[in-house]
Enzyme design. Structure first.
Site, PDB file in Angstrom:
ATOM      1  N   ASP A 259      99.988  57.804   9.628  1.00 46.99           N
ATOM      2  CA  ASP A 259     100.069  59.253   9.745  1.00 46.99           C
ATOM      3  C   ASP A 259      99.167  59.780  10.858  1.00 46.99           C
ATOM      4  OD1 ASP A 259     100.877  61.924   8.555  1.00 46.99           O
ATOM      5  OD2 ASP A 259      98.693  62.047   8.313  1.00 46.99           O
ATOM      6  N   ALA A 260      99.712  60.646  11.697  1.00 45.08           N
ATOM      7  CA  ALA A 260      98.962  61.438  12.691  1.00 45.08           C
ATOM      8  C   ALA A 260      97.834  60.647  13.348  1.00 45.08           C
ATOM      9  CB  ALA A 260      98.411  62.705  12.035  1.00 45.08           C
ATOM     10  N   GLU A 296     102.766  57.806  13.857  1.00 42.87           N
ATOM     11  CA  GLU A 296     103.130  59.205  14.097  1.00 42.87           C
ATOM     12  C   GLU A 296     102.138  59.730  15.124  1.00 42.87           C
ATOM     13  OE1 GLU A 296     103.550  63.578  11.960  1.00 42.87           O
ATOM     14  OE2 GLU A 296     102.076  62.141  11.244  1.00 42.87           O
ATOM     15  N   GLY A 394     110.022  70.030   4.944  1.00 47.10           N
ATOM     16  CA  GLY A 394     109.031  70.535   3.995  1.00 47.10           C
ATOM     17  C   GLY A 394     108.084  71.579   4.548  1.00 47.10           C
TER      18      GLY A 394
END
Length: 595
Positions: A259-260, A296, A394
């Protein structure tokens, strides 16, 4: 049990092994088990070791300098929640049945992202096993689980996890994850796990009590950054690398989605991602099956997927948000926020041929020049592409999917661009049948102040985004803390059997089958030839042409060469082929083999 022993990163801890914990600044550390507190012995490097050996299934915690009992930073199991004691877990107890599993690289795989808590009504890993055959029928080759690391409460997206070595108990705990992976492998499906190393959630985050896991030298959107480049950062880096290796080795996971990674602030000579890539490469050699790392990243820099030997960070692949933005803005007409620089057919063509739209050009959303060109020799399968994902659905005000506003033909067009274009395609759960259930943001914080802060922050975040204009009416952002928000986000498994949904599902399945055509399945290095016109796009992949009419009215598109066999069309009655020209009804797409 707690890992990180000199035996090696991620090494399974045998039953009855003493537990260890890193607490370099503590004067004393006690092992707490039941009512008993037993002093632990100091070892080199700030580690402490228990004299007693704990059997699998034993609850335990650590007390620093006579303080309260705290869960193990490397806890493998948190059955009492993130604030309760840890529990030992024997990773070798599962009787694996995937001995013939040869593995599957993420490169070119059809990936399917899902959230365990809303994928089924039960919201568990065992219940998700019951839906794996649906993914087999669709042609999915890798399933990507949103984070399962233990987080506060029962329901959440998982990006506020705090016990990064444990599996969320409401999902079934660590044994259930092993069962899920085993079942997926038995059906020929690889498993990717979403992991979060750039921050921890605010509730249940006890790492800072044990050592310098965070630093004020750097800051991220979540506060103080993870300490990756200080003089005292070696064990923090090992915490990250060991965690990744543990999932891949002890749980037979095939890939990790990181993630990120742009929030992993690391100014050291060797970035932690490169260190992680090399550790995973060594493990891949050891276990004899492909292991992938998918980042990501919003940096738009191919260094992310360049091998470490060539000075890169060594990721197998990275998400490409630019393709999503170009496609979404074009088919929906939305231009708010970061969609401002997207929306034309030419922009989508650039994303398909050059990967990044912002590749050294000015980004109006960021207010600066952004990104760098991707060299033509870089394998396009190293970029994961999608028309939907958990963020892009989302993080909308209402968590609504494209099916809310798009025609079935526009959904089919989006699917064809993603599944037949260059890159590694990813689907978001339910999109294959045009699911109408939203995917909304939800949390389950017990602390009233934190719960109110999440509510207020969510409403404030959307207050200036022009959502009322977009939706055509004033909106009320769903309460993240309400159980009703979770219920609304669960997939409706009755939908795939309904006529309109079933038709789209068949089209997705046919597209996945077409991906096995040699012109698409082999290579992904050659640039995709794209011709554009007003609301028109012809995407050529070798000897195949994907012909798209984006507009609502019929149009005639030129192929540049004679058409041969029609392989697939969304609306066959709206298709006419005349030599090198193709007539398509509005919002229609066809796939043709060129003569």
């Amino acid at each position: 049990m707690s890992a990180g022993s000199p035996a090696g990163p991620g090494t399974p801890v045998p039953a009855g092994t003493p537990v260890r914990v890193w607490a370099p600044d503590a004067g004393t550390v006690e092992l707490v088990s039941g009512e008993a507190r037993t002093p632990m012995s100091r070892e080199d490097g700030g580690w402490w070791r228990s004299a007693a050996a704990l059997a699998p299934g034993t609850d335990y915690a650590f007390a620093l300098d006579g303080g309260p009992a705290l869960p193990d930073p490397r806890s493998p199991w948190q059955p009492h929640g993130v604030h309760g004691p840890s529990r030992t877990f024997d990773v070798s107890a599962h009787a694996w049945t995937d001995g013939r599993w040869a593995g599957r690289s993420s490169l070119g795989a059809v990936i399917y992202e899902l959230h365990i808590g809303t994928f089924t009504p039960e919201g568990t890993l065992d219940a998700a096993i019951g839906r794996l055959d649906h993914l087999v029928d669709l042609g999915v080759e890798m399933v990507e689980l949103m984070p399962v690391a233990a987080f506060p409460g029962t329901a959440g997206w998982g990006y506020d996890g705090v016990a990064l070595y444990a599996v969320h108990e409401p999902y079934g705990g660590p044994a259930a994850l092993q069962r899920f992976v085993d079942a997926a492998h038995g059906r020929g499906i690889a498993v990717c796990l979403d992991v979060v190393y750039n921050h921890l959630g605010p509730s249940g985050n006890y790492l800072g009590a044990f050592g310098p896991y965070f630093t004020e030298r750097h800051h991220t959107p979540w506060g103080a950054a993870v300490n990756l480049d200080g003089g005292d950062a070696a064990e923090v880096r090992a915490f990250v690398v060991d965690n990744a290796v543990r999932w891949l080795r002890d749980f037979h996971i095939d890939a990790l989605r990181l993630d990120a990674v742009h929030a992993l602030v690391d100014d050291s000579d060797r970035h932690v991602l490169a260190e992680l890539a090399d550790a995973v490469a060594a493990l891949e050699h050891e276990v004899g099956r492909p292991l992938s790392l998918i980042a990501e990243s919003d940096l738009n820099d191919a260094r992310m997927v360049t091998p470490t030997a060539d000075g890169g960070l060594g990721m197998t692949a990275q998400w490409n948000d630019d393709l999503h933005h170009a496609l979404h803005a074009l088919v929906t007409g939305e231009r708010q926020g970061y969609y401002a620089d997207f929306g034309s057919v030419a922009t989508l063509a650039k994303a398909l041929t050059e990967v990044f739209v912002h590749a050294g050009e000015f980004s109006s959303f960021r207010g600066k020049v952004w990104g760098a060109p991707v060299p033509p020799e870089v394998d396009r399968r190293r970029f994961v592409v999608f028309s939907q994902d958990h963020d892009q659905v989302g993080n909308r005000a209402l968590g609504d999917r494209p099916s809310r506003a798009l025609t079935p033909g526009q959904l089919a067009i989006s699917a064809a661009v993603v599944l037949l274009g260059p890159g590694t395609p990813m689907l978001f759960m339910g999109e294959e049948w045009g699911a109408t259930t939203p995917f909304q943001y939800f949390t389950d914080h017990a602390e009233p102040e934190l719960a109110d802060g999440v509510r207020e922050g969510r409403s404030r975040e959307f207050g200036t985004h022009g959502w009322a204009e977009l939706y055509g009416h004033d909106i009320v952002v769903p309460d993240p803390q309400s159980p009703a928000t979770v219920v609304a986000s669960r997939l409706d498994w009755d939908e795939p059997a309904r006529p309109g949904n079933a038709r789209l599902l068949r089209f997705y399945t046919d597209l996945v089958r077409l991906r096995r055509e040699p012109d698409i399945a082999s290579g992904d290095r050659a640039a995709t030839a794209v011709q554009t016109g007003p609301d028109q796009l012809v995407m050529r992949r070798g000897g195949l042409a994907v012909v798209i009419n984006l507009g609502p009215e019929p149009a005639t598109l030129g192929l540049g060469s004679a058409a041969g066999e029609v392989l697939l069309c969304w609306d066959g009655e709206g298709l006419g082929v005349h030599g090198s020209e193709v007539e398509l009804s509005g919002h229609n797409v066809a796939v043709l083999r060129l003569a």
